[in-house]
Design a protein around this motif. Structure first.
Motif, PDB file in Angstrom:
ATOM      1  N   UNK A 236       0.829  -1.202   0.000  1.00 24.00           N
ATOM      2  CA  UNK A 236       0.000   0.000   0.000  1.00 24.00           C
ATOM      3  C   UNK A 236       0.863   1.251   0.000  1.00 24.00           C
ATOM      4  N   UNK A 237       1.853   1.295   0.888  1.00 24.59           N
ATOM      5  CA  UNK A 237       2.747   2.458   0.914  1.00 24.59           C
ATOM      6  C   UNK A 237       3.458   2.617  -0.427  1.00 24.59           C
ATOM      7  N   UNK A 238       3.857   1.484  -1.013  1.00 26.36           N
ATOM      8  CA  UNK A 238       4.535   1.538  -2.307  1.00 26.36           C
ATOM      9  C   UNK A 238       3.592   2.063  -3.389  1.00 26.36           C
ATOM     10  N   UNK A 239       2.297   1.648  -3.318  1.00 23.50           N
ATOM     11  CA  UNK A 239       1.318   2.139  -4.299  1.00 23.50           C
ATOM     12  C   UNK A 239       1.116   3.642  -4.159  1.00 23.50           C
ATOM     13  N   UNK A 240       1.054   4.105  -2.901  1.00 22.34           N
ATOM     14  CA  UNK A 240       0.896   5.541  -2.671  1.00 22.34           C
ATOM     15  C   UNK A 240       2.104   6.296  -3.216  1.00 22.34           C
ATOM     16  N   UNK A 241       3.296   5.783  -2.924  1.00 23.45           N
ATOM     17  CA  UNK A 241       4.502   6.447  -3.404  1.00 23.45           C
ATOM     18  C   UNK A 241       4.571   6.439  -4.929  1.00 23.45           C
ATOM     19  N   UNK A 242       4.085   5.352  -5.522  1.00 23.24           N
ATOM     20  CA  UNK A 242       4.084   5.279  -6.982  1.00 23.24           C
ATOM     21  C   UNK A 242       3.154   6.329  -7.571  1.00 23.24           C
ATOM     22  N   UNK A 243       1.977   6.500  -6.971  1.00 29.97           N
ATOM     23  CA  UNK A 243       1.046   7.527  -7.448  1.00 29.97           C
ATOM     24  C   UNK A 243       1.644   8.917  -7.304  1.00 29.97           C
ATOM     25  N   UNK A 244       2.280   9.161  -6.168  1.00 26.59           N
ATOM     26  CA  UNK A 244       2.887  10.469  -5.940  1.00 26.59           C
ATOM     27  C   UNK A 244       4.037  10.725  -6.902  1.00 26.59           C
ATOM     28  N   UNK A 245       4.823   9.696  -7.164  1.00 31.83           N
ATOM     29  CA  UNK A 245       5.975   9.841  -8.055  1.00 31.83           C
ATOM     30  C   UNK A 245       5.523  10.162  -9.473  1.00 31.83           C
ATOM     31  N   UNK A 246       4.465   9.509  -9.928  1.00 27.58           N
ATOM     32  CA  UNK A 246       3.996   9.732 -11.298  1.00 27.58           C
ATOM     33  C   UNK A 246       3.500  11.150 -11.505  1.00 27.58           C
ATOM     34  N   UNK A 247       2.968  11.760 -10.434  1.00 32.43           N
ATOM     35  CA  UNK A 247       2.378  13.094 -10.584  1.00 32.43           C
ATOM     36  C   UNK A 247       3.411  14.213 -10.546  1.00 32.43           C
ATOM     37  N   UNK A 253      -3.346  15.199  -3.201  1.00 35.09           N
ATOM     38  CA  UNK A 253      -3.530  15.127  -1.771  1.00 35.09           C
ATOM     39  C   UNK A 253      -4.050  13.759  -1.365  1.00 35.09           C
ATOM     40  N   UNK A 254      -4.256  13.601  -0.054  1.00 34.89           N
ATOM     41  CA  UNK A 254      -4.707  12.311   0.449  1.00 34.89           C
ATOM     42  C   UNK A 254      -6.060  11.920  -0.138  1.00 34.89           C
ATOM     43  N   UNK A 255      -6.953  12.875  -0.298  1.00 36.24           N
ATOM     44  CA  UNK A 255      -8.286  12.565  -0.823  1.00 36.24           C
ATOM     45  C   UNK A 255      -8.196  11.999  -2.235  1.00 36.24           C
ATOM     46  N   UNK A 265     -10.346   8.340   2.693  1.00 36.09           N
ATOM     47  CA  UNK A 265      -9.127   8.864   3.320  1.00 36.09           C
ATOM     48  C   UNK A 265      -8.887   8.265   4.705  1.00 36.09           C
ATOM     49  N   UNK A 266      -9.961   8.043   5.453  1.00 40.85           N
ATOM     50  CA  UNK A 266      -9.809   7.462   6.787  1.00 40.85           C
ATOM     51  C   UNK A 266      -9.237   6.052   6.707  1.00 40.85           C
ATOM     52  N   UNK A 267      -9.723   5.250   5.754  1.00 43.14           N
ATOM     53  CA  UNK A 267      -9.191   3.893   5.587  1.00 43.14           C
ATOM     54  C   UNK A 267      -7.747   3.942   5.129  1.00 43.14           C
ATOM     55  N   UNK A 268      -7.435   4.835   4.208  1.00 36.71           N
ATOM     56  CA  UNK A 268      -6.058   4.973   3.741  1.00 36.71           C
ATOM     57  C   UNK A 268      -5.135   5.329   4.901  1.00 36.71           C
ATOM     58  N   UNK A 269      -5.565   6.264   5.728  1.00 43.09           N
ATOM     59  CA  UNK A 269      -4.749   6.674   6.869  1.00 43.09           C
ATOM     60  C   UNK A 269      -4.514   5.497   7.824  1.00 43.09           C
ATOM     61  N   UNK A 270      -5.586   4.744   8.102  1.00 42.52           N
ATOM     62  CA  UNK A 270      -5.462   3.610   9.026  1.00 42.52           C
ATOM     63  C   UNK A 270      -4.560   2.519   8.460  1.00 42.52           C
ATOM     64  N   UNK A 271      -4.748   2.197   7.177  1.00 38.53           N
ATOM     65  CA  UNK A 271      -3.937   1.146   6.562  1.00 38.53           C
ATOM     66  C   UNK A 271      -2.467   1.539   6.505  1.00 38.53           C
ATOM     67  N   UNK A 272      -2.195   2.805   6.252  1.00 32.09           N
ATOM     68  CA  UNK A 272      -0.807   3.253   6.238  1.00 32.09           C
ATOM     69  C   UNK A 272      -0.195   3.181   7.630  1.00 32.09           C
ATOM     70  N   UNK A 273      -0.962   3.549   8.648  1.00 32.72           N
ATOM     71  CA  UNK A 273      -0.458   3.467  10.024  1.00 32.72           C
ATOM     72  C   UNK A 273      -0.131   2.031  10.405  1.00 32.72           C
TER      73      UNK A 273
END
Length: 347
Positions: A236-247, A253-255, A265-273
């Motif tokens: 999940x963290x890698x997917x988030x970083x991949x999305x951020x890198x592409x942009x 933003x998180x939303x 966003x709440x689920x994303x925050x919890x899963x990342x934690x």
């Protein structure tokens, strides 16, 4: 998906990098094209993919592949303490056979690329290291490393008792097999039909000196929880970083990221934690990694890099980079260029 393709702790990449550095290979050469930075190696909570570690192994072999017994040297670094909760489960097991069983149960908490198969044959236990799914260019090294790691852990558990009775490899015999006989304590058989370590069953069943039923139960619970976190949040963290890198400069933003991943966003925050990460930290990691990659080249100015990363002013980028690394972008760029030139001067 092949059996070895699972998320794993960065610890193994740290051990492999240390091996390369001891042989004179710079850390940046070991980590080339892995998307793992040298400072990441000190974070035992960081997860990496099997592909990232495989890339590092190929980097090391490309430079040091002619070093005799390199896999043996690598495997001797994998003591039970390198395996975290799983290592605790190993050493607190009632006996070494139980430690082997718990390792197989939580195989995805290991760093192995070979798949272990265990069979009892009378007074012997045969442990086959199945390398059939491994690429040819890394197969011999990985089998050698995993076999040496297996024996190293067994010796951690039984410091005073020989457990290994025989070892067979499918690879052809090396020019000097003495290093193998010296490490394993038995003369290996090369050119065999399979890679097999033969253990004394009776020794495997002897009580371990640190065996503790309560500690063993607690360690298994830790392993189960850790494995569940790996499976549920792996990548999940890698997917988030991949999305951020592409942009790039237009980092969402998180939303927006949560929406792209089909979650709130709440689920994303919890899963990342659960993975020990936060969205803001990941965004900063992407900015830092991108900045370091761009500074490693010579084409973009600091001003253009700052703009590309979305900073309103170059001074904001310079201050952020100094906070990340303790040095300015220009000082970092000069240091990288010196390091990259160093191996060429030594040839």
């Amino acid at each position: 998906m092949v059996e070895w393709d699972f998320a794993r702790s960065v610890t193994s990449m740290r051990l492999m990098t240390e091996l390369g550095v001891e042989h004179g290979l710079p850390a940046h050469a070991c980590l080339a094209e892995t998307d793992v930075k040298e400072q990441d190696l000190a974070d035992p909570a960081m997860l990496v993919s099997a592909a990232q570690e495989m890339r590092l192994i190929r980097n090391v072999l490309n430079h040091l592949g002619t070093v005799a017994g390199l896999g043996l040297q690598a495997g001797q670094r994998y003591h039970f303490t390198a395996f975290g909760a799983l290592g605790f489960a190993m050493v607190s097991s009632p006996n070494a056979r139980s430690a082997l069983d718990v390792t197989l149960r939580y195989f995805q908490l290991t760093f192995a690329f070979t798949r272990l198969h265990v069979e009892d044959h009378g007074d012997q236990t045969h442990i086959t290291l199945d390398a059939s799914s491994l690429p040819e260019d890394v197969r011999a090294f990985i089998v050698e490393r995993d076999a040496a790691a297996l024996v190293t852990i067994q010796r951690d558990l039984f410091a005073s008792r020989p457990v290994l009775q025989g070892i067979r490899f499918t690879r052809r015999a090396p020019d000097d097999p003495q290093a193998y006989a010296s490490f394993f304590g038995v003369a290996p058989v090369f050119g065999a039909s399979s890679n097999v370590a033969v253990m004394a069953s009776s020794v495997l069943m002897e009580p371990l000196s640190q065996g503790n039923a309560l500690a063993f139960k607690a360690a298994q619970a830790q392993c189960s929880a850790l494995l569940e976190r790996h499976r549920s949040g792996a990548g999940l963290a890698a997917k988030v970083k991949s999305l951020l890198t592409r942009e790039g400069a237009g980092m969402p933003g998180m939303e927006e990221v949560a929406d792209a991943l089909c979650m709130t966003p709440r689920t994303l925050r919890r899963r990342l934690l659960e993975e020990g990460a936060t969205f803001l930290r990941l965004r900063e990691q992407v900015r830092r990694a991108t900045a370091e990659d761009l500074l490693s080249g010579a084409s973009l100015s600091v001003e253009r890099i700052a703009d590309r990363l979305g900073y309103a002013e170059p001074t904001c980028f310079i201050n952020a980079f100094r906070r990340w690394t303790g040095q300015t972008p220009l000082v970092y760029r000069k240091a990288v260029h010196r390091a990259l030139a160093a191996p060429e001067r030594g040839d």
